[in-house]
Design an enzyme around this catalytic site. Structure first.
Site, mmCIF file in Angstrom:
data_model
loop_
_atom_site.group_PDB
_atom_site.id
_atom_site.type_symbol
_atom_site.label_atom_id
_atom_site.label_comp_id
_atom_site.label_asym_id
_atom_site.label_seq_id
_atom_site.Cartn_x
_atom_site.Cartn_y
_atom_site.Cartn_z
ATOM 1 N N CYS A 74 0.836 -1.207 0.000
ATOM 2 C CA CYS A 74 0.000 0.000 0.000
ATOM 3 C C CYS A 74 0.866 1.251 0.000
ATOM 4 O O CYS A 74 1.565 1.534 0.970
ATOM 5 C CB CYS A 74 -0.912 -0.073 1.228
ATOM 6 S SG CYS A 74 -1.582 1.490 1.803
ATOM 7 N N CYS A 77 0.249 3.934 2.693
ATOM 8 C CA CYS A 77 0.713 3.455 4.005
ATOM 9 C C CYS A 77 2.185 3.810 4.210
ATOM 10 O O CYS A 77 2.603 4.137 5.321
ATOM 11 C CB CYS A 77 0.541 1.939 4.129
ATOM 12 S SG CYS A 77 -1.171 1.388 4.032
#
Ligand SMILES: [Zn+2]
Length: 150
Positions: A74, A77
């Protein structure tokens, strides 16, 4: 920032105001007079948790905990990670920051109804106080979480 932190006694659950300078010490609860130690909140860095450690590290935490639901693939993230590392230092003794890899801990994602990542969940005393979806800039995230603190 306040130079004291509000910690929950593990025995009677009442909250005690403790100077941040005492983070390496054992403190005595003002209500039940049991001693408890502050080593679990004195790290000043993020902590990886999984399904087996979540209860002790998060649900039973003596200070509020911000849980970062993330995954290695991700991109956003990865943007949030250094922000959380910096906040973990800023909030040493006041707010614990833990990281849950959603690929490896699906039952925790299910418990919190995680739909997308990153999602940050603020808990205190095992209860959800706030849920923040997506990556926020550091100051915005900091003031939002601190708005929930005493
Ligand atoms: Zn107590």
């Amino acid at each position: 920032m306040n130079e004291k932190t509000l910690v929950r006694c593990p025995t009677c659950k009442s909250r005690n105001r403790v100077p941040l300078s005492k983070l390496d010490a054992t403190v005595r609860c003002g209500r039940c007079h049991e001693d408890f130690d502050l080593s679990s909140i004195s790290q000043g860095k993020t902590i990886a948790v999984d399904e087996s450690s979540f209860n002790v590290i998060v649900d039973q935490s003596i200070i509020p905990t911000l849980v970062d639901f993330w995954a290695p693939w991700c991109g956003p993230c990865r943007t949030v990670a250094p922000v959380l590392d910096a906040l973990a230092q800023d909030w040493r003794g006041r707010v614990k920051i833990v990281k849950v890899n959603t690929d490896e801990n699906r039952s925790l994602s299910a418990r919190f109804g995680i739909q997308g990542i990153p999602t940050l969940v603020l808990l205190d005393g095992g209860q959800t106080i706030d849920t923040i979806v997506g990556a926020l800039p550091k100051q915005e995230l900091k003031s939002r979480v601190e708005g929930h603190l005493d």
